[in-house]
Design an enzyme around this catalytic site. Structure first.
Site, mmCIF file in Angstrom:
data_model
loop_
_atom_site.group_PDB
_atom_site.id
_atom_site.type_symbol
_atom_site.label_atom_id
_atom_site.label_comp_id
_atom_site.label_asym_id
_atom_site.label_seq_id
_atom_site.Cartn_x
_atom_site.Cartn_y
_atom_site.Cartn_z
ATOM 1 N NE ARG A 163 7.150 -2.396 6.447
ATOM 2 C CZ ARG A 163 5.818 -2.422 6.474
ATOM 3 N NH1 ARG A 163 5.123 -1.986 5.430
ATOM 4 N NH2 ARG A 163 5.197 -2.893 7.516
ATOM 5 N NE ARG A 185 -4.472 -1.361 10.145
ATOM 6 C CZ ARG A 185 -3.404 -0.880 9.499
ATOM 7 N NH1 ARG A 185 -3.453 0.275 8.900
ATOM 8 N NH2 ARG A 185 -2.286 -1.580 9.479
ATOM 9 N NE ARG A 223 6.028 -0.100 10.451
ATOM 10 C CZ ARG A 223 4.873 -0.299 9.833
ATOM 11 N NH1 ARG A 223 4.714 0.101 8.587
ATOM 12 N NH2 ARG A 223 3.879 -0.896 10.458
ATOM 13 N NE ARG A 273 1.968 -4.711 11.454
ATOM 14 C CZ ARG A 273 3.164 -4.568 10.878
ATOM 15 N NH1 ARG A 273 4.252 -5.007 11.489
ATOM 16 N NH2 ARG A 273 3.269 -4.001 9.722
ATOM 17 C CE LYS A 294 -1.993 -1.162 3.930
ATOM 18 N NZ LYS A 294 -1.288 -2.418 4.227
HETATM 19 P P1 ADP Z 1 1.211 -1.714 7.579
HETATM 20 O O1 ADP Z 1 2.031 -0.819 6.682
HETATM 21 O O2 ADP Z 1 1.983 -2.898 8.022
HETATM 22 O O3 ADP Z 1 -0.131 -2.027 7.006
HETATM 23 P P2 ADP Z 1 0.626 0.585 9.220
HETATM 24 O O4 ADP Z 1 1.821 1.424 9.105
HETATM 25 O O5 ADP Z 1 -0.559 0.962 8.370
HETATM 26 O O6 ADP Z 1 0.990 -0.927 8.946
HETATM 27 O O7 ADP Z 1 0.137 0.524 10.723
HETATM 28 C C1 ADP Z 1 1.018 0.247 11.784
HETATM 29 C C2 ADP Z 1 0.227 0.143 13.078
HETATM 30 O O8 ADP Z 1 -0.428 1.395 13.339
HETATM 31 C C3 ADP Z 1 -0.907 -0.893 13.055
HETATM 32 O O9 ADP Z 1 -0.442 -2.176 13.400
HETATM 33 C C4 ADP Z 1 -1.852 -0.309 14.101
HETATM 34 O O10 ADP Z 1 -1.383 -0.550 15.413
HETATM 35 C C5 ADP Z 1 -1.730 1.187 13.850
HETATM 36 N N1 ADP Z 1 -2.715 1.666 12.848
HETATM 37 C C6 ADP Z 1 -2.431 2.210 11.634
HETATM 38 N N2 ADP Z 1 -3.553 2.546 10.985
HETATM 39 C C7 ADP Z 1 -4.584 2.211 11.807
HETATM 40 C C8 ADP Z 1 -6.001 2.280 11.685
HETATM 41 N N3 ADP Z 1 -6.584 2.773 10.584
HETATM 42 N N4 ADP Z 1 -6.733 1.819 12.739
HETATM 43 C C9 ADP Z 1 -6.163 1.337 13.850
HETATM 44 N N5 ADP Z 1 -4.837 1.223 14.016
HETATM 45 C C10 ADP Z 1 -4.046 1.660 13.004
HETATM 46 P P1 ADP Z 2 2.236 -1.832 3.245
HETATM 47 O O1 ADP Z 2 2.235 -0.319 3.203
HETATM 48 O O2 ADP Z 2 1.029 -2.430 2.569
HETATM 49 O O3 ADP Z 2 2.416 -2.384 4.619
HETATM 50 P P2 ADP Z 2 4.824 -1.604 1.875
HETATM 51 O O4 ADP Z 2 4.505 -0.771 0.660
HETATM 52 O O5 ADP Z 2 5.538 -0.924 2.988
HETATM 53 O O6 ADP Z 2 3.479 -2.339 2.389
HETATM 54 O O7 ADP Z 2 5.670 -2.875 1.386
HETATM 55 C C1 ADP Z 2 6.191 -3.814 2.320
HETATM 56 C C2 ADP Z 2 7.576 -4.272 1.875
HETATM 57 O O8 ADP Z 2 7.461 -5.023 0.671
HETATM 58 C C3 ADP Z 2 8.509 -3.109 1.562
HETATM 59 O O9 ADP Z 2 9.811 -3.470 1.980
HETATM 60 C C4 ADP Z 2 8.433 -2.961 0.055
HETATM 61 O O10 ADP Z 2 9.667 -2.445 -0.474
HETATM 62 C C5 ADP Z 2 8.175 -4.405 -0.397
HETATM 63 N N1 ADP Z 2 7.271 -4.491 -1.564
HETATM 64 C C6 ADP Z 2 6.201 -3.696 -1.867
HETATM 65 N N2 ADP Z 2 5.588 -4.079 -3.017
HETATM 66 C C7 ADP Z 2 6.283 -5.162 -3.471
HETATM 67 C C8 ADP Z 2 6.160 -6.035 -4.637
HETATM 68 N N3 ADP Z 2 5.189 -5.879 -5.537
HETATM 69 N N4 ADP Z 2 7.053 -7.054 -4.729
HETATM 70 C C9 ADP Z 2 8.022 -7.224 -3.801
HETATM 71 N N5 ADP Z 2 8.215 -6.452 -2.707
HETATM 72 C C10 ADP Z 2 7.352 -5.425 -2.537
#
Ligand code: ADP
Ligand code: ADP
Length: 207
Positions: free
Chosen positions: A127, A88, A152, A163, A13
């Site tokens: 990541r 979410r 992170r 998660r 994302k």
């Molecule tokens: P990821 O990139 O792995 O999807 P995020 O960066 O979006 O994770 O979120 C990291 C953490 O922040 C989540 O595990 C949760 O604890 C909190 N968080 C982020 N967005 C939300 C949301 N929309 N509602 C509740 N908690 C959230």
């Molecule tokens: P999210 O925001 O959904 O948690 P991220 O965009 O941070 O996910 O991506 C998670 C990890 O996977 C990052 O290290 C990113 O560089 C890698 N990644 C993202 N998209 C791809 C893809 N299509 N193929 C392989 N690795 C990816």
């Protein structure tokens, strides 16, 4: 245009949102990034959120919805929003409808990044983000020399599993709300990053 990027942790994302920002001048609204900024700044929201985030659980709906409302208020009305990691829960989905309506905006598309969970654990535990610009990288799929990276604290296998479970239990069930409105487009998130980007571009061009 206002869109949601929906998918489990690690689905890509943030990566795809950054590309849309560069290509389309939209604004990325990542509640995860907002919460991490609040934790770093030691604000009351950050103090409440830290332990919840470290455990991989969800922060209160009211907190994240308030953050989203504030960010939208700070944007020009003409700029499109990319909701990344929000909503979410069903309560957040409902809140978003009200937040958008009261600001004269509407939700145009929900892009679901379709991915396999096992691959995600590998992606997330590898990541890294650039300490200067925040751009995301992966230690296996992409390497950049000479830059300072940070990781992170919640990107460890145990927290990732929590998660994922939160995603399955609370986030995946909101998809039918948007499917009923006919605005969901499913994109293969397991494809190469560039292929995912062009699939998303195709969807948005047709929106
Ligand atoms: P990821 O990139 O792995 O999807 P995020 O960066 O979006 O994770 O979120 C990291 C953490 O922040 C989540 O595990 C949760 O604890 C909190 N968080 C982020 N967005 C939300 C949301 N929309 N509602 C509740 N908690 C959230
Ligand atoms: P999210 O925001 O959904 O948690 P991220 O965009 O941070 O996910 O991506 C998670 C990890 O996977 C990052 O290290 C990113 O560089 C890698 N990644 C993202 N998209 C791809 C893809 N299509 N193929 C392989 N690795 C990816």
């Amino acid at each position: 245009m206002n869109i949601i990027l929906l998918g489990p942790p690690g689905a890509g994302k943030g990566t795809q949102a950054q590309r849309l920002v560069e290509r389309r001048g939209m604004k990325q609204l990542s509640t995860g990034d907002m919460l991490r900024a609040a934790v770093r700044a030691g604000t009351p929201v950050g103090l409440k959120a830290k332990a919840v985030m470290d455990a991989g659980e969800l922060v209160f709906d009211e907190i994240v919805s308030a953050l989203i409302g504030d960010e939208l208020d700070a944007m020009p009305a003409s700029q499109g929003a990319i909701f990344d990691g929000y909503p979410r829960t069903a309560a957040q989905a409902q809140a978003l409808d009200a937040i958008l309506e009261s600001r004269g905006r509407k939700l145009d598309r929900v892009i679901e990044l379709d991915v396999g969970e096992d691959a995600l654990v590998e992606r997330i535990t590898g990541r890294f983000t650039c300490a200067t610009c925040g751009k995301g990288y992966h230690d296996k799929f992409e390497r950049r020399g000479g830059q300072e990276f940070k990781r992170r604290p919640d990107d460890n296998e145990q927290t990732v599993r929590t998660r994922m479970a939160e995603y399955r239990a609370k986030t995946a069930p909101i998809l039918p709300i948007y499917e009923a409105r006919g605005i969901v487009a499913r994109v293969d998130g397991m494809a190469e990053m560039d292929a995912v980007t062009s699939e998303i571009e195709q969807v948005l061009s047709a929106t």
